[in-house]
Design a protein around this motif. Structure first.
Motif, short mmCIF file in Angstrom:
data_model
loop_
_atom_site.label_atom_id
_atom_site.label_comp_id
_atom_site.label_asym_id
_atom_site.label_seq_id
_atom_site.Cartn_x
_atom_site.Cartn_y
_atom_site.Cartn_z
N GLY A 79 4.25 38.22 -30.00
CA GLY A 79 4.56 38.32 -28.58
C GLY A 79 3.31 38.87 -27.93
N TYR A 80 3.02 38.44 -26.72
CA TYR A 80 1.76 38.85 -26.08
C TYR A 80 1.99 39.20 -24.63
CZ TYR A 80 -2.95 38.31 -24.08
OH TYR A 80 -4.13 38.52 -23.39
N ARG A 86 0.55 37.01 -14.50
CA ARG A 86 0.91 36.36 -13.23
C ARG A 86 2.03 35.40 -13.56
NH1 ARG A 86 -3.22 33.38 -9.10
NH2 ARG A 86 -1.76 33.15 -7.40
N TYR A 87 3.21 35.78 -13.20
CA TYR A 87 4.37 34.97 -13.56
C TYR A 87 4.77 34.07 -12.39
CZ TYR A 87 4.21 38.03 -17.48
OH TYR A 87 3.76 38.70 -18.56
N GLN A 88 5.60 33.10 -12.70
CA GLN A 88 5.97 32.08 -11.72
C GLN A 88 6.78 32.74 -10.60
OE1 GLN A 88 6.29 31.93 -14.99
NE2 GLN A 88 5.03 30.25 -15.61
N GLU A 89 6.16 32.85 -9.43
CA GLU A 89 6.77 33.60 -8.33
C GLU A 89 8.03 32.95 -7.80
OE1 GLU A 89 3.77 34.14 -5.40
OE2 GLU A 89 2.99 35.94 -6.37
N TRP A 90 8.13 31.63 -7.98
CA TRP A 90 9.28 30.91 -7.42
C TRP A 90 10.51 31.00 -8.33
CZ3 TRP A 90 4.79 28.99 -9.33
CH2 TRP A 90 4.85 28.21 -10.47
N LEU A 91 10.33 31.55 -9.51
CA LEU A 91 11.47 31.73 -10.43
C LEU A 91 11.98 33.15 -10.31
CD1 LEU A 91 10.08 30.04 -13.69
CD2 LEU A 91 11.54 29.01 -11.96
N ALA A 148 7.33 39.01 -23.74
CA ALA A 148 6.64 39.19 -25.02
C ALA A 148 7.62 39.42 -26.17
CB ALA A 148 5.66 40.35 -24.92
N LEU A 149 8.78 40.00 -25.83
CA LEU A 149 9.73 40.36 -26.89
C LEU A 149 10.84 39.33 -27.09
CD1 LEU A 149 10.13 44.15 -26.02
CD2 LEU A 149 8.69 43.14 -27.78
N VAL A 150 10.85 38.28 -26.29
CA VAL A 150 12.00 37.37 -26.27
C VAL A 150 12.22 36.67 -27.62
CG1 VAL A 150 10.81 35.31 -25.38
CG2 VAL A 150 13.21 35.68 -24.86
N ASN A 151 11.13 36.43 -28.34
CA ASN A 151 11.28 35.72 -29.63
C ASN A 151 11.42 36.68 -30.81
OD1 ASN A 151 8.63 36.55 -29.22
ND2 ASN A 151 7.77 34.97 -30.52
N MET B 1 -0.62 31.18 -17.25
CA MET B 1 -1.14 30.42 -18.38
C MET B 1 -1.41 31.33 -19.59
SD MET B 1 -1.88 27.31 -19.11
CE MET B 1 -3.03 25.99 -19.03
N GLN B 2 -1.99 32.52 -19.30
CA GLN B 2 -2.32 33.44 -20.39
C GLN B 2 -1.08 33.92 -21.11
OE1 GLN B 2 -4.96 36.63 -19.61
NE2 GLN B 2 -6.66 35.29 -19.12
N ALA B 3 0.03 34.02 -20.37
CA ALA B 3 1.26 34.47 -21.00
C ALA B 3 1.93 33.33 -21.75
CB ALA B 3 2.21 35.04 -19.96
N LEU B 4 1.71 32.10 -21.30
CA LEU B 4 2.43 30.96 -21.88
C LEU B 4 1.70 30.34 -23.08
CD1 LEU B 4 3.57 29.20 -18.59
CD2 LEU B 4 5.03 30.40 -20.18
N LEU B 5 0.38 30.29 -23.01
CA LEU B 5 -0.36 29.60 -24.08
C LEU B 5 -0.19 30.21 -25.48
CD1 LEU B 5 -3.81 28.23 -22.93
CD2 LEU B 5 -1.88 26.99 -23.85
N PRO B 6 0.01 31.53 -25.60
CA PRO B 6 0.22 32.04 -26.96
C PRO B 6 1.58 31.66 -27.57
CG PRO B 6 -0.61 33.77 -25.53
CD PRO B 6 -0.19 32.63 -24.65
#
Lengths: 330, 196
Positions: A79-80, A86-91, A148-151, B1-6
């Motif tokens: 998990g990272y 920067r997360y999807q603001e529209w969600l 990061a912890l979802v999986n 992108m940095q959060a999704l690519l890993p």
């Protein structure tokens, strides 16, 4: 076979600007909490990005649980939480976590069960139904932690996980990380918050200008330079010079320090009468006993003796002082 | 992108997924645009109602979408966001300019040598960015200019923008398709190695 969670051999990333990191070799065992410290621009994020498969090393190799970095097998175990999230603001928060769950191949029913739990755990709770654009930085950082912890990873990379949080938020994140550690999850922590590293990590490394300067167990580093405090009654300045001359040790009168509570000893701001605190740097406990005997031999009263525990901040400043840093100061 | 690519997905899937997403949206937009233009044009003058011609024309119109997206995604792997925007604008502008010069060069009355040089230049521009040439082909298909040329006089010297002689051949359409495939593959290979 006991495969380390992280094994990096001479991992190097060179940029034309001269930044990056060079020949970094570390091993982090399963279940360990590892702290990576360093001034701004030291190359900490570059290193963690290489491990997470975001950037390709110029040379060297690394593996996560035996799988080469950047491979799907290695990514499946991690998990990272990036520093520049920067997360999807529209969600909304739930949808962002659900997106991550889908990318990890987690089924709908499992995601339905897990996502509310995670949002509650990171302190988002019902606000998970609000759009991300209405989240504060701290909320977004908590959301990043949930992603990061979802999986249910075996290894989490956290790049400055508390940087945008208020003191209560930091404490909550630290509690979450302590829980993860108790569950046997390996934690890799990039942080400027030395207190987090001090409290949470088993081992750590200090990076400066892209190279590892020092590394080791946190407990050993904090106790490497042992200083002892002696509360002495009937003190006269003559005693200090006599003790130094006689023992050859570095001894000084402890100065006022409101925050000075290392080793459970608070140094009082004023000396009552002729009672003072002396601080001596010693190599062994035998020398402490010898000092005790000498102080008493000089007819003074010894009220209290205690080991001073070095704080990580002091260690950090000591380690990088006098060195050039290529970070923000350039 | 940095959060999704890993996340545990190979990079080629990321690239293909993004490409498919952009192309789907682009094609929907192109369909909307194509229909709207035809409807507006129909309100003022009769437009061809041959279904086959309309479908062929839309396919050519829509073929710009994967072409431009493949190029743009390759550019995003090579340049910064702003740099890629400038690159794409200049390239598209060069293609458009090449097409315009090609159309207008006839009535200018230039000497053959000068005309050949001009055609070479516009040819290179069209090869670098085949968008305008594909648009001309689309117009030709929509109005079935090829079939009409045997029935009515197709002398457009007074209106060079409709000149059938400047319509690219079918070989150029194949070139355009290959161009898009090559650019897509280059973009994919670049993304595989890109530092994020």
């Amino acid at each position: 076979m006991n495969v380390p969670a992280i094994e990096a051999q001479l991992l190097t990333k060179e940029y034309n600007s001269g930044r990056g990191c060079r020949d970094v070799s570390i091993t982090v065992e399963k279940g360990e909490a590892f702290g990576f410290l360093g001034p701004n621009g030291a190359g900490k994020s570059t290193f963690v990005k290489m491990l997470a498969g975001l950037i390709r090393p110029t040379s060297g190799s690394a593996a996560l649980f035996g799988h080469p970095i950047g491979t799907v097998a290695a990514k499946a175990k991690i998990g990272y939480l990036p520093e520049l999230y920067r997360y999807q603001e529209w969600l909304n928060g739930e949808e962002v976590v659900r997106l991550h769950a889908r990318l990890c191949g987690i089924g709908k029913s499992e995601a339905d069960r897990r996502i509310p739990e995670l949002l509650k755990e990171v302190g988002i709770g019902q606000r998970g139904r609000d759009r991300v654009k209405h989240y504060s930085k701290g909320m977004q950082q908590r959301l990043g932690l949930a992603c990061a912890l979802v999986n249910d990873p075996e290894l989490v990379f956290l790049d400055e996980p508390s940087s945008a949080l208020d003191p209560i938020g930091r404490m909550e994140v630290r509690t979450i990380l302590e829980r993860l550690k108790q569950r046997g999850i390996t934690i890799y922590l990039n942080s400027h918050l030395l207190e987090d590293v001090e409290v949470l990590c088993d081992r750590m490394a200090l990076l400066n200008n892209g190279e590892i300067l020092r590394h080791g167990k946190v407990a050993e580093i904090l106790n490497k330079r042992t200083s002892w405090h002696f509360k002495v009654g009937g003190y006269s300045p003559f005693l200090l010079s006599w003790l130094m001359e006689h023992t050859g040790l570095q001894i000084r009168q402890a100065v006022e320090d409101a925050d000075h509570a290392e080793g459970g000893i608070a140094i009082p701001s004023t000396v009552e009468g002729s009672v003072v605190w002396l601080e001596a740097e010693v190599e062994s406990e035998e020398q402490v006993g010898w000092l005790n005997a000498l102080i008493i031999e000089q007819g003074m009263t010894l009220y209290e003796v205690a080991r001073k525990k070095e704080r990580l901040e002091e260690w950090f400043l000591d380690a990088v002082s006098g060195l050039s840093h290529r970070g923000e100061r350039e | 992108m940095q959060a999704l690519l890993p996340r545990p997905l190979p990079r080629w899937k990321w690239y293909l997924g993004r490409w498919l997403g952009y192309v789907t949206l682009g094609l929907l937009y192109a369909l909307l645009l194509f229909t709207a233009i035809l409807l507006i044009a129909d309100a003022h003058a009769p437009i061809p109602r041959d279904g086959a011609a309309l479908v062929k024309a839309f396919l050519l119109f829509g073929s710009l979408v994967p072409l431009l997206i493949s190029l743009s995604m390759l550019g995003s792997g090579l340049f910064s966001a702003v740099g890629n925007g400038v690159f794409m604008t200049m390239l598209y502008g060069a293609g458009w300019l090449g097409g315009m010069i090609d159309k207008l060069s006839g009535p200018l009355g230039l000497k053959e040598e000068a005309l050949n040089t001009l055609h070479n230049l516009t040819g290179i521009m069209s090869l670098l960015m085949p968008a305008d040439a594909l648009q001309r082909k689309m117009t030709a298909e929509l109005f079935s200019l090829d079939e009409l040329s045997g029935i009515v006089s197709m002398n457009f010297s007074s209106f060079p923008l409709m000149d059938i002689n400047s319509v690219p051949s079918n070989s150029f359409i194949i070139y355009g398709a290959l161009y898009a495939v090559v650019v897509f593959t280059m973009g994919l290979l670049r993304f595989q190695r890109k530092d994020v």
